[in-house]
Design a protein around this motif. Structure first.
Motif, PDB file in Angstrom:
ATOM      1  N   THR A   1       3.415  -5.733 -25.295  1.00  0.00           N
ATOM      2  CA  THR A   1       2.426  -5.059 -24.460  1.00  0.00           C
ATOM      3  C   THR A   1       2.312  -3.588 -24.826  1.00  0.00           C
ATOM      4  O   THR A   1       1.206  -3.023 -24.876  1.00  0.00           O
ATOM      5  N   ALA A   2       3.441  -2.946 -25.092  1.00  0.00           N
ATOM      6  CA  ALA A   2       3.426  -1.535 -25.476  1.00  0.00           C
ATOM      7  C   ALA A   2       2.709  -1.331 -26.813  1.00  0.00           C
ATOM      8  O   ALA A   2       1.954  -0.356 -26.980  1.00  0.00           O
ATOM      9  N   ILE A   3       2.910  -2.251 -27.757  1.00  0.00           N
ATOM     10  CA  ILE A   3       2.249  -2.124 -29.062  1.00  0.00           C
ATOM     11  C   ILE A   3       0.746  -2.342 -28.922  1.00  0.00           C
ATOM     12  O   ILE A   3      -0.063  -1.668 -29.578  1.00  0.00           O
ATOM     13  N   GLU A   4       0.341  -3.282 -28.070  1.00  0.00           N
ATOM     14  CA  GLU A   4      -1.088  -3.475 -27.813  1.00  0.00           C
ATOM     15  C   GLU A   4      -1.709  -2.212 -27.224  1.00  0.00           C
ATOM     16  O   GLU A   4      -2.822  -1.817 -27.601  1.00  0.00           O
ATOM     17  N   ALA A   5      -0.988  -1.576 -26.277  1.00  0.00           N
ATOM     18  CA  ALA A   5      -1.487  -0.324 -25.698  1.00  0.00           C
ATOM     19  C   ALA A   5      -1.577   0.774 -26.756  1.00  0.00           C
ATOM     20  O   ALA A   5      -2.519   1.580 -26.759  1.00  0.00           O
ATOM     21  N   LEU A   6      -0.583   0.812 -27.671  1.00  0.00           N
ATOM     22  CA  LEU A   6      -0.609   1.795 -28.754  1.00  0.00           C
ATOM     23  C   LEU A   6      -1.807   1.573 -29.662  1.00  0.00           C
ATOM     24  O   LEU A   6      -2.447   2.541 -30.111  1.00  0.00           O
ATOM     25  N   PHE A   7      -2.153   0.314 -29.937  1.00  0.00           N
ATOM     26  CA  PHE A   7      -3.317   0.002 -30.774  1.00  0.00           C
ATOM     27  C   PHE A   7      -4.594   0.474 -30.093  1.00  0.00           C
ATOM     28  O   PHE A   7      -5.485   1.049 -30.745  1.00  0.00           O
ATOM     29  N   HIS A   8      -4.709   0.248 -28.789  1.00  0.00           N
ATOM     30  CA  HIS A   8      -5.886   0.722 -28.056  1.00  0.00           C
ATOM     31  C   HIS A   8      -5.974   2.245 -28.096  1.00  0.00           C
ATOM     32  O   HIS A   8      -7.062   2.807 -28.255  1.00  0.00           O
ATOM     33  N   TYR A   9      -4.820   2.905 -27.933  1.00  0.00           N
ATOM     34  CA  TYR A   9      -4.809   4.366 -27.838  1.00  0.00           C
ATOM     35  C   TYR A   9      -5.066   5.033 -29.189  1.00  0.00           C
ATOM     36  O   TYR A   9      -5.845   5.990 -29.272  1.00  0.00           O
ATOM     37  N   ARG A  10      -4.436   4.540 -30.250  1.00  0.00           N
ATOM     38  CA  ARG A  10      -4.512   5.208 -31.544  1.00  0.00           C
ATOM     39  C   ARG A  10      -5.700   4.757 -32.393  1.00  0.00           C
ATOM     40  O   ARG A  10      -6.247   5.555 -33.154  1.00  0.00           O
ATOM     41  N   VAL A  11      -6.083   3.492 -32.273  1.00  0.00           N
ATOM     42  CA  VAL A  11      -7.111   2.960 -33.171  1.00  0.00           C
ATOM     43  C   VAL A  11      -8.450   2.784 -32.456  1.00  0.00           C
ATOM     44  O   VAL A  11      -9.465   3.356 -32.860  1.00  0.00           O
ATOM     45  N   MET A  12      -8.447   2.008 -31.380  1.00  0.00           N
ATOM     46  CA  MET A  12      -9.716   1.677 -30.739  1.00  0.00           C
ATOM     47  C   MET A  12     -10.348   2.889 -30.060  1.00  0.00           C
ATOM     48  O   MET A  12     -11.569   3.054 -30.103  1.00  0.00           O
ATOM     49  N   ARG A  13      -9.540   3.739 -29.445  1.00  0.00           N
ATOM     50  CA  ARG A  13     -10.108   4.930 -28.814  1.00  0.00           C
ATOM     51  C   ARG A  13     -10.716   5.864 -29.856  1.00  0.00           C
ATOM     52  O   ARG A  13     -11.808   6.425 -29.655  1.00  0.00           O
ATOM     53  N   ALA A  14     -10.023   6.016 -30.992  1.00  0.00           N
ATOM     54  CA  ALA A  14     -10.563   6.858 -32.062  1.00  0.00           C
ATOM     55  C   ALA A  14     -11.844   6.265 -32.638  1.00  0.00           C
ATOM     56  O   ALA A  14     -12.788   7.004 -32.979  1.00  0.00           O
ATOM     57  N   TYR A  15     -11.911   4.938 -32.731  1.00  0.00           N
ATOM     58  CA  TYR A  15     -13.119   4.292 -33.262  1.00  0.00           C
ATOM     59  C   TYR A  15     -14.297   4.470 -32.302  1.00  0.00           C
ATOM     60  O   TYR A  15     -15.426   4.732 -32.733  1.00  0.00           O
ATOM     61  N   ARG A  16     -14.034   4.346 -30.993  1.00  0.00           N
ATOM     62  CA  ARG A  16     -15.126   4.509 -30.022  1.00  0.00           C
ATOM     63  C   ARG A  16     -15.620   5.951 -29.990  1.00  0.00           C
ATOM     64  O   ARG A  16     -16.811   6.197 -29.762  1.00  0.00           O
ATOM     65  N   ASN A  17     -14.718   6.901 -30.191  1.00  0.00           N
ATOM     66  CA  ASN A  17     -15.126   8.312 -30.165  1.00  0.00           C
ATOM     67  C   ASN A  17     -15.937   8.700 -31.402  1.00  0.00           C
ATOM     68  O   ASN A  17     -16.906   9.457 -31.305  1.00  0.00           O
ATOM     69  N   SER A  18     -15.541   8.185 -32.571  1.00  0.00           N
ATOM     70  CA  SER A  18     -16.222   8.571 -33.810  1.00  0.00           C
ATOM     71  C   SER A  18     -17.241   7.544 -34.287  1.00  0.00           C
ATOM     72  O   SER A  18     -18.099   7.859 -35.115  1.00  0.00           O
ATOM     73  N   ASN A  19     -17.119   6.309 -33.773  1.00  0.00           N
ATOM     74  CA  ASN A  19     -17.990   5.205 -34.192  1.00  0.00           C
ATOM     75  C   ASN A  19     -17.955   5.012 -35.700  1.00  0.00           C
ATOM     76  O   ASN A  19     -18.949   4.655 -36.337  1.00  0.00           O
ATOM     77  N   ASN A  20     -16.773   5.271 -36.289  1.00  0.00           N
ATOM     78  CA  ASN A  20     -16.612   5.152 -37.726  1.00  0.00           C
ATOM     79  C   ASN A  20     -15.148   4.849 -38.033  1.00  0.00           C
ATOM     80  O   ASN A  20     -14.241   5.343 -37.346  1.00  0.00           O
ATOM     81  N   ILE A  21     -14.905   4.048 -39.064  1.00  0.00           N
ATOM     82  CA  ILE A  21     -13.541   3.700 -39.458  1.00  0.00           C
ATOM     83  C   ILE A  21     -13.108   4.636 -40.579  1.00  0.00           C
ATOM     84  O   ILE A  21     -13.715   4.647 -41.659  1.00  0.00           O
ATOM     85  N   THR A  22     -12.067   5.410 -40.332  1.00  0.00           N
ATOM     86  CA  THR A  22     -11.533   6.331 -41.327  1.00  0.00           C
ATOM     87  C   THR A  22     -10.309   5.715 -42.001  1.00  0.00           C
ATOM     88  O   THR A  22      -9.784   4.693 -41.565  1.00  0.00           O
ATOM     89  N   VAL A  23      -9.856   6.367 -43.069  1.00  0.00           N
ATOM     90  CA  VAL A  23      -8.684   5.887 -43.800  1.00  0.00           C
ATOM     91  C   VAL A  23      -7.437   5.966 -42.920  1.00  0.00           C
ATOM     92  O   VAL A  23      -6.615   5.043 -42.890  1.00  0.00           O
ATOM     93  N   ILE A  24      -7.300   7.071 -42.197  1.00  0.00           N
ATOM     94  CA  ILE A  24      -6.141   7.238 -41.314  1.00  0.00           C
ATOM     95  C   ILE A  24      -6.132   6.159 -40.240  1.00  0.00           C
ATOM     96  O   ILE A  24      -5.087   5.587 -39.911  1.00  0.00           O
ATOM     97  N   MET A  25      -7.298   5.874 -39.707  1.00  0.00           N
ATOM     98  CA  MET A  25      -7.408   4.844 -38.676  1.00  0.00           C
ATOM     99  C   MET A  25      -7.001   3.474 -39.231  1.00  0.00           C
ATOM    100  O   MET A  25      -6.292   2.706 -38.568  1.00  0.00           O
ATOM    101  N   ALA A  26      -7.434   3.170 -40.454  1.00  0.00           N
ATOM    102  CA  ALA A  26      -7.091   1.884 -41.066  1.00  0.00           C
ATOM    103  C   ALA A  26      -5.595   1.789 -41.338  1.00  0.00           C
ATOM    104  O   ALA A  26      -4.970   0.742 -41.092  1.00  0.00           O
ATOM    105  N   VAL A  27      -4.999   2.881 -41.831  1.00  0.00           N
ATOM    106  CA  VAL A  27      -3.558   2.877 -42.106  1.00  0.00           C
ATOM    107  C   VAL A  27      -2.770   2.707 -40.820  1.00  0.00           C
ATOM    108  O   VAL A  27      -1.799   1.937 -40.762  1.00  0.00           O
ATOM    109  N   GLU A  28      -3.167   3.409 -39.753  1.00  0.00           N
ATOM    110  CA  GLU A  28      -2.482   3.260 -38.473  1.00  0.00           C
ATOM    111  C   GLU A  28      -2.620   1.841 -37.939  1.00  0.00           C
ATOM    112  O   GLU A  28      -1.674   1.282 -37.386  1.00  0.00           O
ATOM    113  N   GLY A  29      -3.793   1.245 -38.109  1.00  0.00           N
ATOM    114  CA  GLY A  29      -3.990  -0.129 -37.665  1.00  0.00           C
ATOM    115  C   GLY A  29      -3.082  -1.100 -38.400  1.00  0.00           C
ATOM    116  O   GLY A  29      -2.512  -2.005 -37.785  1.00  0.00           O
TER     117      GLY A  29
END
Length: 322
Positions: A241-269
């Motif tokens: 559950t904590a890892i799922e929350a981390l994915f929402h916080y680090r990846v999905m929130r950044a994607y919704r804010n920028s509406n674009n997939i960056t290299v850093i976002m992909a590596v973190e995912g």
């Protein structure tokens, strides 16, 4: 060395979990690199992405409206906040299961098969083990469905009796709703640990113990050890559950804010998915060692694996569980 009474469930769980971590780390090249990287990550990505896109899925409102209609027809109070949350949670669970179905019966079982075969004294063919787990997973689906249906029936029957006897007090409704939530959680938790143990039984015992036979064997093995099984499942569930929350916080929130997939976002995912798959593999190792403790086998001596043998304190603790 300090000795603990082996009748204490939390101490049994601590010892099994400790040996599981040691076994996992000493076989890191086999479990984490092979099972987690090449097999577990696709299933992990499917879980994380499904949880992320679930709120915008077209299937979710359909399932939610159907469940609300079913609850109202069963006599549940329409103004109850509990049943609003319950119908939302159930609709999310059902939608997630439907979307993950292809991955559950492919990558999920492939990863389970690879790990479980490592704990067999006589390794059968990979395909026979996979088929055994495949049929067991089908029966596990029926088990989870039955647990949900039973809890729904019991709560529905209780509200029907209350309505028949004229108990319509808000306090009584709140009390019954809370009791229904506790009952639902208990039934699902038991179904979860029985399903996991059934997969291990079918994989280790081969085709003889596959399908519904594995579920029956798991029910027999877990008798008197439910508290230990729940204590083992709790930290794994919390970690996932904590890892799922981390994915929402680090990846999905950044994607919704920028509406674009960056290299850093992909590596973190990728890193988060690898971490999730690692916990998934560790969960399978924990279930395998719990199975061995239920069967009265020595957890410090497993053919073909480097485990907690050589660690004097861990080995002694594991022998005390037999």
């Amino acid at each position: 060395m300090e000795e603990y009474p082996i009748s204490f469930p939390m101490e049994k769980a601590r010892t099994i979990f400790r040996c599981s971590v040691i076994t996992y780390l000493r076989n890191y090249h086999r479990f984490a690199i092979t099972a987690a990287t090449f097999v577990g990550i696709p299933f992990t990505f499917a879980i994380l992405i499904t949880q992320a896109i679930l709120p915008i899925s077209d299937l979710l409102p359909i399932v939610y409206n159907r469940l609300r209609t079913l609850f109202f027809a069963a006599g549940f109070p329409p103004t109850s906040e509990f049943f609003f949350d319950l119908s939302l949670k159930l609709s999310q669970t059902i939608t997630s299961l439907v979307l993950l179905l292809p991955f559950t019966f492919s990558f999920h079982l492939l990863a389970k098969t690879y790990v479980v075969r490592s704990f067999r004294n006589k390794n059968g063919s990979y395909m026979s083990t996979f088929i055994s787990l495949f049929f067991t997973q089908i029966w596990n689906s029926f088990l989870v469905l039955s647990a949900n249906s039973l809890s729904f029936f019991l709560v529905s029957f209780t509200f029907s009796c209350m309505e028949g006897f004229g108990f319509k007090s808000p306090n009584v409704i709140i009390f019954v709703s809370a009791s229904g939530g506790v009952l639902y959680s208990i039934l699902l938790a038991h179904a979860y640990i029985i399903s996991n143990l059934a997969l291990v039984c079918s994989g280790i015992e081969g085709s003889v113990g596959g399908g519904y036979i594995a579920i029956l064997r798991a029910c027999v093995l877990i008798r008197g050890r439910t508290a230990t099984a729940l204590a083992l499942a709790l930290p794994i569930s919390m970690a996932m559950t904590a890892i799922e929350a981390l994915f929402h916080y680090r990846v999905m929130r950044a994607y919704r804010n920028s509406n674009n997939i960056t290299v850093i976002m992909a590596v973190e995912g990728i890193l988060i998915a690898y971490l999730y798959s690692t916990i998934f593999v560790l969960d399978t190792v924990v279930n395998c060692l719990f199975y061995r403790s239920c069967k009265g086998l020595n957890l410090a001596k497993i053919d073909g694996l480097e485990n907690c043998s050589g660690d004097d304190s861990a080995e002694e603790d594991m022998k005390n569980l037999i």
